[in-house]
Motif scaffolding. Structure first.
Motif, PDB file in Angstrom:
ATOM      1  N   ASP A 198       3.021 -28.319  15.832  1.00 41.28           N
ATOM      2  CA  ASP A 198       3.026 -28.254  17.129  1.00 41.28           C
ATOM      3  C   ASP A 198       2.500 -29.760  17.819  1.00 41.28           C
ATOM      4  O   ASP A 198       3.200 -30.258  18.751  1.00 41.28           O
ATOM      5  CB  ASP A 198       2.232 -27.353  17.728  1.00 41.28           C
ATOM      6  N   MET A 199       1.409 -30.249  17.175  1.00 39.84           N
ATOM      7  CA  MET A 199       0.947 -31.252  17.786  1.00 39.84           C
ATOM      8  C   MET A 199       1.862 -32.479  17.503  1.00 39.84           C
ATOM      9  O   MET A 199       2.319 -33.529  18.374  1.00 39.84           O
ATOM     10  CB  MET A 199      -0.381 -31.694  17.152  1.00 39.84           C
ATOM     11  N   PHE A 200       2.612 -32.637  16.336  1.00 42.63           N
ATOM     12  CA  PHE A 200       3.707 -33.662  15.916  1.00 42.63           C
ATOM     13  C   PHE A 200       4.789 -33.699  16.769  1.00 42.63           C
ATOM     14  O   PHE A 200       5.345 -34.521  17.451  1.00 42.63           O
ATOM     15  CB  PHE A 200       4.104 -33.719  14.484  1.00 42.63           C
ATOM     16  N   GLY A 201       5.178 -32.398  17.215  1.00 43.81           N
ATOM     17  CA  GLY A 201       6.530 -32.163  18.042  1.00 43.81           C
ATOM     18  C   GLY A 201       5.966 -32.630  19.513  1.00 43.81           C
ATOM     19  O   GLY A 201       7.031 -33.285  20.078  1.00 43.81           O
ATOM     20  N   LYS A 202       4.679 -32.407  20.017  1.00 46.02           N
ATOM     21  CA  LYS A 202       4.473 -32.612  21.575  1.00 46.02           C
ATOM     22  C   LYS A 202       4.367 -34.356  21.393  1.00 46.02           C
ATOM     23  O   LYS A 202       4.855 -34.895  22.276  1.00 46.02           O
ATOM     24  CB  LYS A 202       3.109 -32.293  21.834  1.00 46.02           C
ATOM     25  N   LEU A 203       3.843 -35.024  20.327  1.00 50.35           N
ATOM     26  CA  LEU A 203       3.748 -36.455  20.239  1.00 50.35           C
ATOM     27  C   LEU A 203       5.132 -36.978  20.315  1.00 50.35           C
ATOM     28  O   LEU A 203       5.605 -38.104  21.007  1.00 50.35           O
ATOM     29  CB  LEU A 203       3.138 -36.721  18.890  1.00 50.35           C
ATOM     30  N   THR A 204       5.833 -36.240  19.687  1.00 49.04           N
ATOM     31  CA  THR A 204       7.422 -36.734  19.498  1.00 49.04           C
ATOM     32  C   THR A 204       8.316 -36.689  21.010  1.00 49.04           C
ATOM     33  O   THR A 204       9.061 -37.573  21.298  1.00 49.04           O
ATOM     34  CB  THR A 204       8.367 -36.123  18.393  1.00 49.04           C
ATOM     35  N   ASP A 205       8.137 -35.646  21.572  1.00 45.03           N
ATOM     36  CA  ASP A 205       8.228 -35.501  23.004  1.00 45.03           C
ATOM     37  C   ASP A 205       8.112 -36.276  23.719  1.00 45.03           C
ATOM     38  O   ASP A 205       8.543 -36.925  24.581  1.00 45.03           O
ATOM     39  CB  ASP A 205       8.094 -34.144  23.272  1.00 45.03           C
ATOM     40  N   MET A 206       6.481 -36.701  23.903  1.00 45.91           N
ATOM     41  CA  MET A 206       5.827 -37.836  24.586  1.00 45.91           C
ATOM     42  C   MET A 206       6.497 -38.883  24.168  1.00 45.91           C
ATOM     43  O   MET A 206       6.848 -39.759  25.118  1.00 45.91           O
ATOM     44  CB  MET A 206       4.345 -37.582  24.349  1.00 45.91           C
ATOM     45  N   GLN A 207       6.690 -39.450  23.030  1.00 41.39           N
ATOM     46  CA  GLN A 207       7.375 -40.921  22.622  1.00 41.39           C
ATOM     47  C   GLN A 207       8.646 -40.739  23.458  1.00 41.39           C
ATOM     48  O   GLN A 207       9.219 -41.831  23.913  1.00 41.39           O
ATOM     49  CB  GLN A 207       7.311 -40.917  21.331  1.00 41.39           C
TER      50      GLN A 207
END
Length: 109
Positions: free
Chosen positions: A5-14
């Motif tokens: 989930d954290m990686f997904g949110k980071l990818t979305d933010m990028q």
């Protein structure tokens, strides 16, 4: 929150940050000096994209006034670009940080 989930949110933010950079490049603001005789256009990245000077303002014997008006127009355009950029970043990053904070309000670019 798990790592996926954290990686997904980071990818979305990028992805959103890249979109924001493109939108800032396309954002255009305009400033005037000397009653509109000098017009300066800048983009959301605070880059001057054009300067227009009314031909009636050009006096070879008084370049100092023209120089002052160009500087005033540039400074006003850069200020408007900064404000517009911060507003755009706040819209894009709203809700990305805990507690409803956003990157635009933190002064991050």
């Amino acid at each position: 929150m798990n790592m996926a989930d954290m990686f997904g949110k980071l990818t979305d933010m990028q992805k959103k940050m890249e979109e924001a950079k493109q939108q800032l490049h396309e954002l255009e603001v305009e400033a005037h000096a000397g009653g509109g005789m000098v017009k300066v256009t800048a983009n959301g990245n605070r880059e001057i994209t054009s300067i227009k000077i009314d031909k009636d303002l050009v006096d070879p014997n008084d370049t100092e006034m023209l120089e002052d008006l160009v500087v005033a127009g540039i400074n006003q355009a850069l200020k408007k670009a900064e404000e517009a950029g911060q507003e755009k970043m706040s819209e894009i990053t709203k809700g990305m940080l805990p507690g409803g904070m956003d990157l635009g309000n933190l002064g991050l670019k």
